[in-house]
Design an enzyme around this catalytic site. Structure first.
Site, PDB file in Angstrom:
ATOM      1  N   SER A 210      29.190 -45.201 -16.535  1.00 53.72           N
ATOM      2  CA  SER A 210      28.898 -45.896 -17.777  1.00 53.72           C
ATOM      3  C   SER A 210      30.023 -45.684 -18.793  1.00 53.72           C
ATOM      4  O   SER A 210      31.152 -46.091 -18.542  1.00 53.72           O
ATOM      5  CB  SER A 210      27.543 -45.451 -18.317  1.00 53.72           C
ATOM      6  OG  SER A 210      27.070 -46.348 -19.285  1.00 53.72           O
TER       7      SER A 210
ATOM      8  N   GLU B 259      21.418 -53.369 -13.744  1.00 52.81           N
ATOM      9  CA  GLU B 259      22.134 -52.679 -14.816  1.00 52.81           C
ATOM     10  C   GLU B 259      21.406 -52.798 -16.159  1.00 52.81           C
ATOM     11  O   GLU B 259      21.377 -51.868 -16.961  1.00 52.81           O
ATOM     12  CB  GLU B 259      23.558 -53.237 -14.956  1.00 52.81           C
ATOM     13  CG  GLU B 259      24.491 -52.927 -13.801  1.00 52.81           C
ATOM     14  CD  GLU B 259      24.956 -51.475 -13.786  1.00 52.81           C
ATOM     15  OE1 GLU B 259      24.557 -50.710 -14.685  1.00 52.81           O
ATOM     16  OE2 GLU B 259      25.715 -51.113 -12.866  1.00 52.81           O
TER      17      GLU B 259
ATOM     18  N   HIS C 120      20.691 -49.005 -13.923  1.00 52.84           N
ATOM     19  CA  HIS C 120      21.920 -48.362 -14.380  1.00 52.84           C
ATOM     20  C   HIS C 120      21.830 -46.869 -14.082  1.00 52.84           C
ATOM     21  O   HIS C 120      20.853 -46.211 -14.444  1.00 52.84           O
ATOM     22  CB  HIS C 120      22.034 -48.617 -15.880  1.00 52.84           C
ATOM     23  CG  HIS C 120      23.273 -48.129 -16.538  1.00 52.84           C
ATOM     24  ND1 HIS C 120      24.489 -48.730 -16.369  1.00 52.84           N
ATOM     25  CD2 HIS C 120      23.476 -47.112 -17.410  1.00 52.84           C
ATOM     26  CE1 HIS C 120      25.392 -48.114 -17.104  1.00 52.84           C
ATOM     27  NE2 HIS C 120      24.809 -47.110 -17.742  1.00 52.84           N
TER      28      HIS C 120
END
Length: 557
Positions: free
Chosen positions: A211, A340, A463
């Protein structure tokens, strides 16, 4: 960029440390350090050296300064416990956590070198996520990664300054900005100087991040400050082309912070001197004023362009640099998951259903903040853009539990996927070194999204779900079944093969690098993991409404 709702909800320990009267002692440039013996998940021994300072504490007069060298110490530094998290605003509890004295790193090694041997272990450096706003190296353990005899590496995690303490900018040389990224550079320099003492090869360093950590990895490909400090990069679910990974109006935000705390704004030196006298908690909590709907946009403080100087980490717009091919010619691997967008919308699924009603009734006003284009599209066009996006993803349907998958997709496409595809195309075109793309689509038994929404329902591959198979976290549980453990070993081997050779391996499936001839259009080669038994080599002309997003007149890509 993991949600603060879960980022600090941890097990009591991420791995077991043996107590030992004979702690391993290693001599580094600044003095001697004593670590501890540790055990991997299946009982393989390794050494843990934690809470090692790589820069001076950024407190007092050093607050908002670039990282300064740590002072050598006399005696033996106790490196058997982890250091503090960096000070951050937890938007789950609306409180602050951590400390300013936080510039520490952790070193885990399977072998300490004998005095007459050359260091030979490949080095992996992990940069944590958290939207450049929160998170810590402390919540990631190597208990899975170092579990087999094939896993002999040196694994390092690090902290860096976050939020306004790490990314405030006055737009001049008083505080030029990007101190959080400069902290990472200081850590990479420390590694070059000291990693051989732990058996690591300073000529084989791979930086990996998830990330915001993944975006950080790609930023290091741009910055001259990072030259020669690493040799490969792997980004999970993050690139500097994602809208949250680049901050507009940092000077304006800094002035707003100063005014809020009763500090002058007409002179940068006076502004910063005043802010150094204010409590860190007050500085960090100001971020609430920059988030227009709930905690969105979730990265109000992030990397920005600095005035050009020899100390600048980034002195030009990253998109323009990438477009012109001004990027390090090193192997790069980037990956993404199928869901995500579950960060941040996972929190709206069950325990905050009223958020969906809010979104439905106020989409035109909320979308610019949720989808992070409020500062890149002229305000007069916000409603038009928001309406076009809603029509594309929802048609005439409402935003509701029944269309929750549509919401996951629109947020995932805008905040992650379109930027990832653009970065892959441009970096592959710029470099001779290969670029690899990985799609992780295999459902996880304990998804991070179930923590977001306090639900047992699996909304997809969230995610950071892939990270839970590689590093020990509070969400991943690969040990629950043979199938999950096999998936863990598959993903771990992607990391290790890439770190050792620059070419990733995923079982017997052929993994082709992305073609260098697709900067604007053309088929993208990638690998898709559906399960540990089902791994496909794929080729597609585009992913996730790429043409729709790049067609806007004020396209952020």
């Amino acid at each position: 960029m993991l949600g603060a709702v879960v980022i600090y909800v941890l097990a009591s320990a991420v791995f077991e440390l043996r107590s030992s009267a004979l702690s391993p002692v290693v001599k580094i440039a600044d003095g001697e350090i004593a670590g501890a013996e540790a055990l991997s998940w299946n009982g393989r021994p390794f050494y843990a050296f934690q809470g090692i300072p790589y820069a001076a504490p950024p407190i007092g007069k050093l607050r908002f300064k670039e990282p300064q060298p740590v002072k050598p110490w006399i005696g033996v530094w106790n490196a058997s416990t982890r250091g503090s998290k960096c000070y951050a605003y937890d938007h789950g509890t609306y409180a602050t956590v951590g400390a300013e004295d936080c510039l520490h790193l952790n070193v885990y090694t399977t072998k300490l070198p004998a005095s007459n041997t050359n260091p030979s272990l490949d080095v992996i450096v992990f940069i944590h996520g958290g939207a450049f706003m929160f998170g810590s190296s402390n919540i990631y353990g190597p208990a899975y990664l170092l579990d087999s005899d094939a896993d002999d590496i040196v694994f390092i995690t690090l902290n860096y300054r976050l939020g306004p303490l790490g990314f405030l900018s006055t737009g001049d040389d008083v505080v030029s900005g990007n101190n959080g990224l400069k902290d990472q550079v200081a850590a990479l320099k420390w590694i070059q100087k000291n990693v051989a003492a732990f058996g690591g090869n300073p000529q084989s360093v791979t930086i990996i991040g998830n990330s915001a950590g993944g975006a950080s990895v790609q930023y290091h490909f741009l910055s001259p400050l990072s030259d020669g400090l690493f040799h490969r990069g792997l980004s999970q679910s993050g690139t500097f082309l994602n809208p949250w990974a680049f901050s507009e109006n940092n000077v304006e935000k800094s002035h707003g912070l100063a005014a809020n705390l009763g500090c002058p704004t007409h002179n940068s030196a006076e502004l910063v001197e005043c802010l150094r006298s204010r409590p860190a908690e007050s500085i960090v909590l100001y971020s609430r004023h920059l988030q227009s709907w709930r905690y969105n946009p979730f990265s109000p403080w992030a990397p920005s362009v600095e005035a050009n100087s020899s100390k600048a980490f980034l002195s030009e717009d990253p998109y323009k640099l990438l477009e012109r091919g001004k990027i390090k010619d090193l192997p790069w691997l980037i990956s993404f998951t199928s869901g995500e967008g579950l960060y941040p919308v996972g929190e709206y699924a069950e325990n905050e259903r009223n958020a969906l009603t809010e979104l439905d009734e106020n989409w035109l006003e909320i979308a610019p903040h949720l989808l992070d284009f409020a500062h890149t599209v002229p305000q007069d066009d916000h409603k038009e853009y928001s309406a076009e996006i809603r029509l594309q993803y929802f048609g005439n349907r409402s935003v509701s539990p029944e269309t929750f998958e549509n919401l996951i997709q629109v947020v995932g496409d805008r905040l992650y996927m379109v930027g990832i595809q653009q970065a892959v195309r441009f970096q592959a075109a710029a470099n001779k070194s290969p670029v690899y793309l990985l799609h992780f689509a295999s459902p996880i038994e304990k998804s991070l999204s179930t923590k977001f929404c306090s639900s047992t329902k699996n909304y997809g591959v969230s995610h950071a779900d892939d990270l839970g198979y590689i590093l020990q976290t509070s969400w991943g549980q690969p040990w629950k079944s043979k199938e999950e453990w096999a998936k863990s070993r598959l993903l771990i081997n992607v990391w290790l093969s890439f770190a050792k050779t620059g070419v990733p391996s995923v079982g017997s499936t052929e993994w082709l690098p992305v073609s260098r001839n697709i900067k604007r259009t053309g088929d993208i080669d990638y690998v898709k993991i559906n399960s540990y038994k089902d791994v496909e080599s794929m080729k597609k002309p585009s992913l996730n409404f790429y043409e729709f997003w790049t067609s806007f007149a004020y396209s952020p890509y």
